[in-house]
Design an enzyme around this catalytic site. Structure first.
Site, PDB file in Angstrom:
ATOM      1  N   SER A 168       2.332  11.276  50.844  1.00 26.91           N
ATOM      2  CA  SER A 168       2.092  11.408  48.882  1.00 26.91           C
ATOM      3  C   SER A 168       3.159  12.356  49.058  1.00 26.91           C
ATOM      4  CB  SER A 168       0.661  11.628  48.778  1.00 26.91           C
ATOM      5  OG  SER A 168       0.753  12.015  47.504  1.00 26.91           O
ATOM      6  N   ASP A 320       7.017   3.087  43.049  1.00 24.53           N
ATOM      7  CA  ASP A 320       6.442   3.047  41.809  1.00 24.53           C
ATOM      8  C   ASP A 320       7.677   1.557  41.334  1.00 24.53           C
ATOM      9  OD1 ASP A 320       4.780   4.953  41.340  1.00 24.53           O
ATOM     10  OD2 ASP A 320       6.681   6.244  41.064  1.00 24.53           O
TER      11      ASP A 320
HETATM   12  C1  S3P Z   1       4.486  11.216  42.488  1.00 25.97           C
HETATM   13  C2  S3P Z   1       4.703   9.843  44.092  1.00 25.97           C
HETATM   14  C3  S3P Z   1       4.183   8.766  44.006  1.00 25.97           C
HETATM   15  C4  S3P Z   1       4.136   8.425  42.449  1.00 25.97           C
HETATM   16  C5  S3P Z   1       4.190   9.160  41.159  1.00 25.97           C
HETATM   17  C6  S3P Z   1       4.690   9.768  41.510  1.00 25.97           C
HETATM   18  C7  S3P Z   1       5.693  12.247  42.577  1.00 25.97           C
HETATM   19  O1  S3P Z   1       2.503   9.256  43.852  1.00 25.97           O
HETATM   20  O2  S3P Z   1       3.620   7.248  42.635  1.00 25.97           O
HETATM   21  O3  S3P Z   1       4.466   7.984  40.037  1.00 25.97           O
HETATM   22  O4  S3P Z   1       5.932  12.670  41.456  1.00 25.97           O
HETATM   23  O5  S3P Z   1       5.436  13.044  43.413  1.00 25.97           O
HETATM   24  P1  S3P Z   1       2.038   9.381  45.320  1.00 25.97           P
HETATM   25  O6  S3P Z   1       2.441  11.086  46.341  1.00 25.97           O
HETATM   26  O7  S3P Z   1       0.489   9.087  44.564  1.00 25.97           O
HETATM   27  O8  S3P Z   1       2.532   8.250  46.487  1.00 25.97           O
END
Ligand code: S3P
Length: 434
Positions: A168, A320
């Site tokens: 993440s 996404d």
């Molecule tokens: C993001 C990371 C992703 C993504 C979110 C934006 C970011 O989430 O789905 O829309 O800006 O770091 P995760 O870190 O939970 O995978």
């Protein structure tokens, strides 16, 4: 658009034109947070127009950071330096998981208690992924069994070596930000490579960090106590918002689309490879780097549309964009299979269930699995009455699916598109030919 808005999408013949995207949501969040804890002013051009990035700015103001919106999507921020002011009310993160997770790393380093709250959807989203490592660094965090609201009592943090169990980018950025306040050097290891905007932005604001790949993932190290300096930057166009128009163009062999100054960061651009493998013709010109982020202009032509399998590292890289890929999957020749994407179940909605429900309502055959979906190709869809499930990416993905369906599609809860892209429906309408 008001709550409960409905949008009718009519079938189209083609997608044609040029579209300039508002600034990338992931980068806008990080710039606003880092500009707030930097020293001196920052000028952020083409800041995201989405409600999520407005939530981040709202929280920064509650923490004593002064900023002003100027014409042309410019936000001017007066940095407060590393110490912020105690908020007098809870920090309202709205629908934004990015705000809550990343900002928790900054408030964990402050000498006061902050409460972070969110809307109904955010209140269901898992926060243990930031609570566990921030607690190990010395913050005290109370939650509703791992869900928001969070009450974070910050203070002196100590550096940790942390292996993230889930890939993440939000968690990685949260811990890098917390690492700035920690005593010593914080090391973060991610199991799969995720977007690196946190690392790139930190470097732009003058921080030093070390990064290296480690198998399919990477390791990042940051030393505490580094002070940041304000920047002037233009946020590149949002690639995840462009995904809707790219997929719409892919539906029609006669489509022609131009997208100037789009984010091309390699950790985000996997969608372009996948769409090219599927048959979309994409050429990139005017490649340049702005504050360490790759930006380019895209010329796109529709052609055939083959299928794809998205699994392992690709599922993390495309997290996404999977909703819109799934929405065009029935129209592809071989269909699309998505595996290893269990994270989709804990996004703004349970996206695997939302996608399967809406595809079925349009008459598609879909196999729903715990960690993904299998959607056969060569299917004809019909217009239907669909719900966004309060999820911006579901609302926009199914507006794209509707373009090649037979008959009109009604999307309920269409206002949720404003979370990342308020002008989406008007822009889609302007780009479609009937
Ligand atoms: C993001 C990371 C992703 C993504 C979110 C934006 C970011 O989430 O789905 O829309 O800006 O770091 P995760 O870190 O939970 O995978």
């Amino acid at each position: 658009m008001k709550n409960g808005s409905e949008v009718r999408v009519r079938p189209a013949r083609n997608v044609r034109g040029s579209v300039q995207l508002p600034g990338d949501k992931s980068i806008s969040h990080r710039y606003a947070m880092l500009a707030g804890i930097a020293e001196g002013p920052s000028r952020l051009e083409n800041y995201s127009t989405g409600a999520d990035c407005a939530s981040t700015l709202g929280c920064m103001r509650s923490l004593g950071v002064q900023w002003e919106k100027k014409d042309g999507g410019v936000v001017e921020v007066q940095g407060s330096g590393l110490s912020l002011n105690a908020p007098v009310a809870p920090l309202d993160c709205g629908n934004s998981g990015s705000t809550m997770r990343m900002l928790s790393g900054i408030v964990a380093g402050q000498q006061f208690m902050s409460e972070m709250v969110g809307d109904e959807s955010l209140s269901r989203r898992p926060m243990k992924r930031v609570i566990a490592p921030l607690t190990a660094m010395g913050a005290q965090i109370a939650s509703q069994d791992g869900n928001p609201p969070l009450r974070i009592t910050g203070g002196a943090l100590r550096a940790i070596d942390y292996k993230m169990p889930v890939a993440s980018a939000q968690v990685k950025s949260c811990l890098l930000f917390a690492g700035l306040f920690a005593d010593g050097e914080t090391t973060i290891e991610e199991p799969l490579r995720t977007r690196d905007h946190g690392e790139v932005a930190l470097r732009s604001f003058g921080a030093q960090l070390e990064t290296r790949s480690s198998g399919p993932g990477s390791i990042v190290r940051i030393r505490g106590g580094q002070r940041l300096k304000g920047i002037e930057a233009r946020v590149p166009g949002d690639l995840s918002s462009a995904a809707f128009f790219l997929c719409a163009a892919a539906l029609f062999p006669g489509s022609q689309l131009t997208i100037p100054s789009l984010l091309m960061n390699p950790t985000r651009a996997r969608l372009l490879d996948i769409l090219m493998q599927m048959g979309l013709r994409i050429s990139v010109t005017q490649l340049e780097q702005i504050q360490g982020e790759m930006v380019g202009s895209l010329q796109v032509e529709g052609a055939g549309l083959k299928g794809a399998t998205i699994a392992a590292g690709d599922s993390a890289a495309l997290i996404d964009e999977i909703p819109v890929l799934a929405a065009i999957a029935p129209y592809t020749e071989q269909g699309i299979e998505v595996r290893d994407a269990k994270e989709l179940r804990v996004k703004e909605s349970d996206r695997i269930a939302s996608m399967a429900t809406n595809l079925r309502l349009m008459g598609a055959q879909v196999e729903e699995r715990e960690d993904g979906l299998k959607i056969p190709g060569g299917q004809k869809l019909r217009g239907a009455e669909l719900d966004s499930f309060g999820d911006h990416r579901i609302a926009m993905a199914f507006a794209v699916a509707a373009l090649r369906a037979e008959g009109d599609t009604l999307i309920r809860g269409a206002e949720s598109a404003a979370i990342s892209y308020p002008a989406f429906f008007e822009t889609l309408e302007a780009l479609t030919e009937r």
